[in-house]
Each structure stands twice: as C-alpha cells, then as structure tokens.
Design an enzyme around this catalytic site. Structure first.
Site, PDB file in Angstrom:
ATOM      1  N   CYS A 198       1.026  -1.201   0.060  1.00  0.00           N
ATOM      2  CA  CYS A 198      -0.038   0.011   0.109  1.00  0.00           C
ATOM      3  C   CYS A 198       0.884   1.215   0.174  1.00  0.00           C
ATOM      4  CB  CYS A 198      -1.072  -0.049   1.304  1.00  0.00           C
ATOM      5  SG  CYS A 198      -0.259  -0.159   2.912  1.00  0.00           S
ATOM      6  N   HIS A 225       2.080   5.377   9.582  1.00  0.00           N
ATOM      7  CA  HIS A 225       1.007   4.584   9.013  1.00  0.00           C
ATOM      8  C   HIS A 225       0.090   3.898  10.131  1.00  0.00           C
ATOM      9  CE1 HIS A 225      -0.103   0.686   6.974  1.00  0.00           C
ATOM     10  NE2 HIS A 225       0.665   0.943   5.756  1.00  0.00           N
TER      11      HIS A 225
END
Length: 381
Positions: A198, A225
């Site tokens: 991602c 994150h």
C-alpha cells in the site's frame, strides 16, 4: 425479431467496456473517425455478449482486510465477477456477516442474493484449491503465499492454463512487481506478479510523475502508518522489533520495504530513495511524508499541475484542511495535501494521504483491468 444497434461515433474516444464488446465482432481498423454500427439479431445475444465479454472472473485467496474489501468492490463493479473465495475455515454464514459489517468502512448494503452466488473453498494451501475452470485472475491476499514457487500452486489442482493470471497483494522477492500509475505500461504478459504494498502504491506513482519531468537526486520517505493486523493490542515479544509493543497507546518506529520495491518498479531511482515507517494508533489511512532533492525543480504549483494532469492514474490534489479520518474509503492511491507541501531551495516536502486498505485495493483492481483489457484479448466464453 428484435434488433439491437450499438452506435459508435468516434473510435478514438471509446471507453474500455465498449472496446471489449465490439472487438469481438469488428477487426481493428486504421479509420477511426467514421460512424460505425454493430448489429445484433436479438437482445439476448447483445446482453450475453455485454455481460460476458467485459467481466473479469476472479477468485480470491484469503478473507482478511484486503480480501474482504476487494470482495465488496467487485460485487458492485460492472467489470468484475467474483466467482469464489478460499479461506481454510470460512463458512457461508461468517462470510455474509463479515462482508456486511466492517468497523472501519461501515455496513455493506449489496443485496445478499448476489453474495450467495459466490463459491467458498476451504483449503490451507494453494495447491489444494480446486478453482473454477473459467477464472481470468486469482488474487492472493493472504500475505503468506507471495513467492513464485508457492503462488504457482494455485494452478496445480485446476484446469486453468497460462492465460489465468495470479496477483499477490504483498511485496515479493521473486515475482515482478507492478503498480498501476507507476510501471503498469511495462507489463508484458507475466502470469505471476506482485502488486507490491500500500505504501509503495502511494509512493511510486508520485516518484514516476516527478522523475518523468525532472531529475531526482535522492530522497527520504516516512510513512505515518495506520495499524495493521500484524500488530498487537498488548505487549508481546517479537525478537528485535518494536512492533511487538501495544498498538493502543504507542507511536512505533518500524521498517518498510517500500524503498527497495521502488528500486525494482522504477529502476532509474534504484538506490536513490530510502524510507522508514512509523506506526500510529489509528485504524485506517496513512500519511506519506516524502522529501526529495530536485535540482532545477519547479514551483509547487507547477508540481501540483503535473499531478492534476495524472488524475486518471489514481492521484488527486486536495486543497481542503482535512485529517486522516476524512479519507477513509477514498479510492485514490495518493491524495496530495497541497497545504502541507513545502519547498526550500532544491528540497521538496510532499505530503500525501492514502487509505492503506481501500486505496490499495482499488489500485490493484485498476491494474487488473489494465492487464485484462489492454494486454489480453477478451473472448466470449
């Protein structure tokens, strides 16, 4: 007898779906500006061709965050047909419940009668799965089977041939990696491939756009994150890693493989970019903090204009003062936070949000569409 006429005025502006339909009946022609007609003798033939020629038939291995969201999108998307899911212990009742409810992305309202048509397999290893014979692609979302030897097992117990592609939703050491918006144009028929991660899905398209227009000397990236399923709610021993500490009340520095992945996806930048990750206690949406050294680089507004022109590749500019939760469910792979971007001499700081779940899944599906419609010839089953 009913006759259905599909009229195409300008072949240079026909979308992918229309091309997929008419390419079965009309050979390619250098003449693109003439009006053309495709005539079917009855409506049944037309609808059969419409449905079967544009839909990509998918099998998904795994039903975690990525498998679940991919299932949700495919059940609503006109070019995907979700045929089956494999998970060692998934029951149909659990599948329907997990599909319907989600703590991050809310309730899924798709009619259950569509979900009930999906086959469920219960196997632990790819080589044991009896996938259906007409799958176009298999998406392995387990995060376990990500190297060529293991993913090749998906074809061992089936009648599928080399026209069926197997895509892994994780970085891989042995598989070629492709990201839509970064190097999808380099795809050359590979049967087994990785869609990377991602974070790389956010980072690589940004670097691609900039490096296509300017020289990047070097750069550093930090991804702030959201938590992932590999972390823990209470402290747990993980040899040599801080990610064993609880996710509930810690900011946890960690590593990321996105820099090495970038070097494989964009070879011209190999060795020029390094990166770290910082895990923070939010459920979803991450922030990429990218610093680049670009001698003779543009003004920020010129850079924003470059990004704006590439909107179709999954990148957008946001000029609103938003926070992470505002981007939950956003389909873009990178959302440039214009207000947070900075320039100091040849140094550029680019801030980009990304839904590390939904944005990543949607970009994998863009890659699937590109492979199926631009690199293979659809055929009527």
């Amino acid at each position: 007898m009913d006759t259905v006429i599909v009229e195409i005025d300008n072949w240079e502006h026909v979308n992918l779906m229309a091309i997929a339909i008419v390419s079965h009946l009309i050979p390619p022609s250098p003449i693109t500006q003439q009006r053309r007609f495709v005539i079917f003798q009855n409506k049944l033939d037309f609808y059969f061709l419409l449905v079967h020629s544009i839909m990509i038939r998918i099998g998904i291995n795994g039903f975690g965050r990525i498998g679940k969201l991919a299932s949700r999108i495919m059940l609503q998307h006109p070019t995907f047909k979700l045929v089956s899911i494999n998970h060692p212990s998934l029951t149909r009742d659990d599948f329907l419940k997990l599909l319907k409810y989600d703590s991050v992305h809310g309730k899924f309202s798709k009619n259950e009668r569509f979900s009930n048509r999906i086959n469920i397999h219960n196997n632990k290893k790819p080589e044991d799965i009896q996938w259906e014979d007409d799958l176009d692609m298999i998406l392995d979302t387990t995060g376990i089977f990500k190297e060529k030897v293991s993913v090749a097992g998906h074809l061992h117990n089936t009648n599928l041939d080399d026209s069926t592609k197997v895509i892994v939703s994780a970085p891989s050491k042995s598989l070629p990696m492709f990201i839509y918006g970064a190097n999808h144009d380099k795809y050359n028929g590979e049967q087994f491939l990785s869609a990377s991660s991602c974070t790389t899905t956010c980072l690589a398209p940004i670097l691609k756009i900039i490096s296509d227009n300017y020289v990047i000397e070097n750069g550093l990236a930090t991804t702030v994150h959201a938590v992932t399923a590999s972390q823990f709610t209470v402290d747990k021993y993980k040899p040599g890693k801080r990610t064993g500490r609880t996710i509930l009340n810690n900011i946890i520095p960690s590593t990321t493989g996105s820099a090495s992945s970038v070097g494989k996806i964009l070879p011209d930048l190999d060795g020029k970019i390094n990166a770290i990750s910082v895990r923070v206690p939010v459920q979803d949406v991450s922030l990429l903090d990218l610093t680049l050294n670009i001698p003779d680089g543009p003004e920020l507004e010129e850079l924003f204009e470059l990004f704006r022109k590439k909107h179709g590749l999954g990148i957008k500019i946001c000029r609103e003062s938003l926070v992470s939760s505002d981007y939950i469910g956003d389909y873009h792979s990178a959302i440039i936070d214009a207000e947070s971007c900075l320039k100091q001499g040849s140094l550029y700081k680019i801030a980009a949000w990304y839904d590390n779940e939904m944005g990543y899944v949607r970009n994998i599906m863009r890659l699937m569409q590109d492979i199926h419609f631009n690199h293979t010839k659809p055929f009527m089953r």
